[in-house]
Enzyme design. Structure first.
Site, PDB file in Angstrom:
ATOM      1  N   LYS A   1      -7.262   0.023  -5.202  1.00 54.49           N
ATOM      2  CA  LYS A   1      -8.028  -0.681  -4.159  1.00 54.49           C
ATOM      3  C   LYS A   1      -9.504  -0.266  -4.178  1.00 54.49           C
ATOM      4  O   LYS A   1      -9.873   0.708  -4.834  1.00 54.49           O
ATOM      5  CB  LYS A   1      -7.390  -0.422  -2.794  1.00 54.49           C
ATOM      6  CG  LYS A   1      -5.905  -0.800  -2.717  1.00 54.49           C
ATOM      7  CD  LYS A   1      -5.676  -2.314  -2.762  1.00 54.49           C
ATOM      8  CE  LYS A   1      -4.284  -2.707  -3.200  1.00 54.49           C
ATOM      9  NZ  LYS A   1      -3.218  -2.501  -2.253  1.00 54.49           N
TER      10      LYS A   1
HETATM   11  C1  LIG Z   1      -1.785  -2.856  -1.808  1.00 50.21           C
HETATM   12  C2  LIG Z   1      -1.346  -3.853  -0.811  1.00 50.21           C
HETATM   13  C3  LIG Z   1      -0.497  -3.517   0.258  1.00 50.21           C
HETATM   14  C4  LIG Z   1       0.246  -2.212   0.362  1.00 50.21           C
HETATM   15  O1  LIG Z   1      -0.523  -1.098   0.360  1.00 50.21           O
HETATM   16  P1  LIG Z   1       0.107   0.306  -0.148  1.00 50.21           P
HETATM   17  O2  LIG Z   1      -0.979   1.269   0.213  1.00 50.21           O
HETATM   18  O3  LIG Z   1       0.320   0.196  -1.611  1.00 50.21           O
HETATM   19  O4  LIG Z   1       1.348   0.539   0.610  1.00 50.21           O
HETATM   20  C5  LIG Z   1      -0.230  -4.480   1.216  1.00 50.21           C
HETATM   21  N1  LIG Z   1      -0.750  -5.713   1.127  1.00 50.21           N
HETATM   22  C6  LIG Z   1      -1.540  -6.078   0.102  1.00 50.21           C
HETATM   23  C7  LIG Z   1      -2.091  -7.465   0.071  1.00 50.21           C
HETATM   24  C8  LIG Z   1      -1.854  -5.171  -0.910  1.00 50.21           C
HETATM   25  O5  LIG Z   1      -2.626  -5.557  -1.933  1.00 50.21           O
END
Ligand SMILES: *Cc1c(COP(=O)(O)O)cnc(C)c1O
Length: 379
Positions: free
Chosen positions: A184
């Site tokens: 991210k």
């Molecule tokens: C990455 C992601 C999540 C989940 O986040 P984690 O930290 O991996 O649990 C939820 N929604 C979207 C759209 C994502 O890209």
């Protein structure tokens, strides 16, 4: 596989390493002063009252659904074009996702018209996801939520620091959920944040994050003989101090990193604009997207060839996303398929190209050229 240009890459250097080493030497590793500081800094960046750090983005979503008491037989409307966690976090609590279509293949965020059409007596919330870091149509979505008295949860996993009309995403809805997963825009390895303007939701979120206990270990550490009560059965969704420390340094990089992502996205767009058979979603994007992803559309019949041609040159690609309703675990929702035509078309044609702040501009030129050649030579 060692990619020359991976899909995403970290922006992380000695500053993070030194700061995390200091935290390790501090002798306090679980949720404490670093986590509190990260929460205050994240809240300030967004211009929102409360930010509550959690173990990951999925935990933030699950906490949000729990806080809104979405239970058995109750529904939340959401896009099928999202990462599966958006839906999973509700299903594990017994709630039911009700999948609706995207606005168009050029604007692959949830369609406000489809939201309104899907509202039933069982609907408790509208869940939206700012795909790729590009804002959903918040004005229309908030108006619908007000009209039907529904909560809005913003899945902001792609959108830390993104703006719409001068306001940060995550501050429009009832609750905003962020992920700090490794790929991210802001990473702590694993981590997340729940944000809200609502004092009661924030207080309950803090309780539920840590077993429902009225006092944290850090608070008890600072006070002799302090005890605690458990007000409601909760989770252990805490973030630790090493991750919070990493997040604080990453937060300092976020705004400039997002700007770099926008610059690189613009370069992709200008080079790919003239390639026939390539369609670029979000050409009329809101002013400050987070540009988490670089999605393009190619003819579905040639997508595999484009993927192979890029992979041959060490260039990684991906598909965001296989729609949630198409997964085995969601086979009961397959009946929705006929109402998700734009989602299905987008998913069949989408290709995500490498994008990260340190991606060299020559890489973008090369990638655009390979795509152009491959599509020009199609049989
Ligand atoms: C990455 C992601 C999540 C989940 O986040 P984690 O930290 O991996 O649990 C939820 N929604 C979207 C759209 C994502 O890209």
């Amino acid at each position: 596989m060692q990619w020359r240009y991976p899909l995403c890459d970290l922006t992380l250097d000695e500053a993070e390493i030194a700061a995390v080493a200091d935290t390790l030497r501090s002798g306090w590793l679980t949720m404490g002063p670093q986590t509190e500081a990260l929460e205050a800094e994240f809240a300030a960046l967004l211009g929102i009252k409360h930010a509550i750090a959690v173990a990951n983005g999925t935990a933030a979503l699950q906490l949000a659904y729990h806080l809104l008491d979405i239970r058995e037989k109750q529904e939340a409307i959401m896009p099928s074009l999202t990462f599966v966690a958006t839906a999973n976090a509700l299903v594990v609590l017994g709630g039911r996702p009700r999948f609706v279509d995207i606005a168009s293949i050029l604007e692959p965020t949830i369609d406000p018209v489809a939201i309104e059409a899907a509202i039933t007596a069982s609907t408790r919330a509208i869940v939206i996801m700012h795909y790729g870091g590009y804002a959903c149509r918040m004005e229309e979505i908030i108006a619908i939520a007000r009209k039907y008295n529904l909560a809005v949860i913003e899945d902001c996993a792609h959108a830390p620091g993104a703006e719409l009309q001068g306001r940060k995403l995550g501050t429009f809805g009832t609750i905003g959920c962020f992920s700090f997963f490794s790929n991210k825009n802001l990473t702590t390895g694993e981590g997340g944040m729940l944000v809200t303007e609502n004092d009661e939701l924030a207080a309950r979120a803090r309780l539920l994050r840590s077993h429902g206990m009225t006092r944290s270990s850090w608070a008890r550490h600072q006070q002799a003989g302090a005890s605690y009560d458990v007000l409601e059965c909760g989770y252990n969704f805490r973030l630790d101090e090493m991750r919070a420390t990493l997040g604080r340094i990453q937060l300092h990089r976020l705004i400039s990193n997002n700007a770099r992502r926008r610059y690189l996205s613009a370069r992709y767009r200008s080079l790919l604009a003239t390639v026939s058979n390539v369609v670029l979603p979000f050409q009329k994007a809101p002013e400050r997207p987070a540009c988490h992803l670089m999605p393009i559309l190619v003819p579905s019949a040639t997508r595999a060839r484009v993927v192979a041609a890029l992979a041959q040159r060490g260039i990684q690609t991906s598909i965001h996303y296989r729609p949630v309703h198409s997964f085995t675990a969601y086979r009961d929702e397959r009946e929705m398929n006929d109402s998700l035509l734009r989602t299905n078309e987008f998913a069949a044609r989408e290709l995500t190209l490498p994008l990260y702040p340190d991606l060299p501009e020559e890489a973008i030129d090369e990638i655009a050229a390979v795509i152009g050649e491959t599509l020009a030579n199609q049989p």
